[in-house]
Design a protein around this motif. Sequence first.
Motif, mmCIF file in Angstrom:
data_model
loop_
_atom_site.group_PDB
_atom_site.id
_atom_site.type_symbol
_atom_site.label_atom_id
_atom_site.label_comp_id
_atom_site.label_asym_id
_atom_site.label_seq_id
_atom_site.Cartn_x
_atom_site.Cartn_y
_atom_site.Cartn_z
ATOM 1 N N LYS A 8 1.463 85.469 -116.488
ATOM 2 C CA LYS A 8 1.637 84.168 -116.583
ATOM 3 C C LYS A 8 0.638 83.396 -115.358
ATOM 4 O O LYS A 8 1.096 83.315 -114.196
ATOM 5 N N ASP A 48 11.920 73.688 -107.140
ATOM 6 C CA ASP A 48 11.199 75.181 -106.622
ATOM 7 C C ASP A 48 9.410 75.593 -107.634
ATOM 8 O O ASP A 48 9.805 74.739 -108.601
ATOM 9 N N GLU A 49 9.444 76.638 -107.028
ATOM 10 C CA GLU A 49 8.747 77.674 -108.013
ATOM 11 C C GLU A 49 8.242 77.468 -109.529
ATOM 12 O O GLU A 49 7.428 77.350 -109.902
ATOM 13 N N LYS A 50 9.501 77.521 -110.026
ATOM 14 C CA LYS A 50 10.120 78.471 -111.016
ATOM 15 C C LYS A 50 10.056 77.132 -112.070
ATOM 16 O O LYS A 50 9.529 77.540 -113.308
ATOM 17 N N MET A 51 10.592 75.880 -111.599
ATOM 18 C CA MET A 51 10.654 75.112 -112.595
ATOM 19 C C MET A 51 9.298 74.215 -112.403
ATOM 20 O O MET A 51 8.694 73.777 -113.610
ATOM 21 N N GLU A 53 6.590 75.670 -112.291
ATOM 22 C CA GLU A 53 5.545 76.349 -113.480
ATOM 23 C C GLU A 53 6.353 76.251 -114.676
ATOM 24 O O GLU A 53 5.922 75.586 -116.166
ATOM 25 N N ILE A 54 7.447 76.382 -115.643
ATOM 26 C CA ILE A 54 8.119 75.487 -115.943
ATOM 27 C C ILE A 54 7.423 74.135 -116.632
ATOM 28 O O ILE A 54 7.239 73.945 -117.753
ATOM 29 N N TYR A 98 5.011 85.845 -121.043
ATOM 30 C CA TYR A 98 6.727 85.182 -120.814
ATOM 31 C C TYR A 98 7.939 85.417 -121.493
ATOM 32 O O TYR A 98 7.229 85.638 -121.839
ATOM 33 N N ASP A 99 8.502 85.526 -119.683
ATOM 34 C CA ASP A 99 10.248 86.427 -120.286
ATOM 35 C C ASP A 99 10.780 84.754 -121.390
ATOM 36 O O ASP A 99 9.936 83.688 -121.628
ATOM 37 N N PHE A 102 12.374 81.748 -119.925
ATOM 38 C CA PHE A 102 11.429 80.618 -119.120
ATOM 39 C C PHE A 102 10.806 80.019 -120.735
ATOM 40 O O PHE A 102 11.066 78.439 -120.596
ATOM 41 N N ARG A 105 13.530 77.648 -122.106
ATOM 42 C CA ARG A 105 13.279 76.689 -121.552
ATOM 43 C C ARG A 105 12.276 75.551 -122.208
ATOM 44 O O ARG A 105 12.571 74.195 -122.586
ATOM 45 N N ASP A 123 12.829 68.949 -114.226
ATOM 46 C CA ASP A 123 11.163 69.788 -115.710
ATOM 47 C C ASP A 123 11.164 68.365 -116.609
ATOM 48 O O ASP A 123 10.197 67.812 -116.896
#
Length: 168
Positions: A8, A48-51, A53-54, A98-99, A102, A105, A123
Amino acid sequence: MKEVERVKKIGYVIDEAIGYFTPDISRINHLFKVYSYAKTIGEMENLDEKMQEILEVTAVLHDIGIKVSEEKYQSSAGCYQEIEGPAIARKILEQLGYDEVFIERVCYIIAHHHTYHEIDRLDFQILVEADFLVNIDEDQMSKEAIQSIKEKIFKTRTGINYINHLYL
């Protein structure tokens, strides 16, 4: 599409989008501009890191349905992009490993990115602000239209700062 190691990284998403839109340089430039604003606003708003990336992946793919919309409906209208974009984005993101959470979203935002009352998280809000920052310039909007967009759409401190500095 090329066989890619299942990692990813935003570069792979960008590479797929460039391949998809080639030779339409204006669409490719649009995705880069929206991506740049989205990335910057997200970082300035401390996602945050995940948001983050999204947000970045969505920014690259947000208009991915436009090509099919023009072929199928003879229109690039946002409602058609929202219909056609998620399936194309899903295929790209599945190929890249990607999962499902993810992908869901990203597809949700793409499926609603012209339906502003559906904005549900930061996001999505930032993606819309970044897209407007680019579209204001590309569409040469009037000061009155820009002021209205600012009042009705913009919510982040950074996005408001940018629309003020760039256009008002």
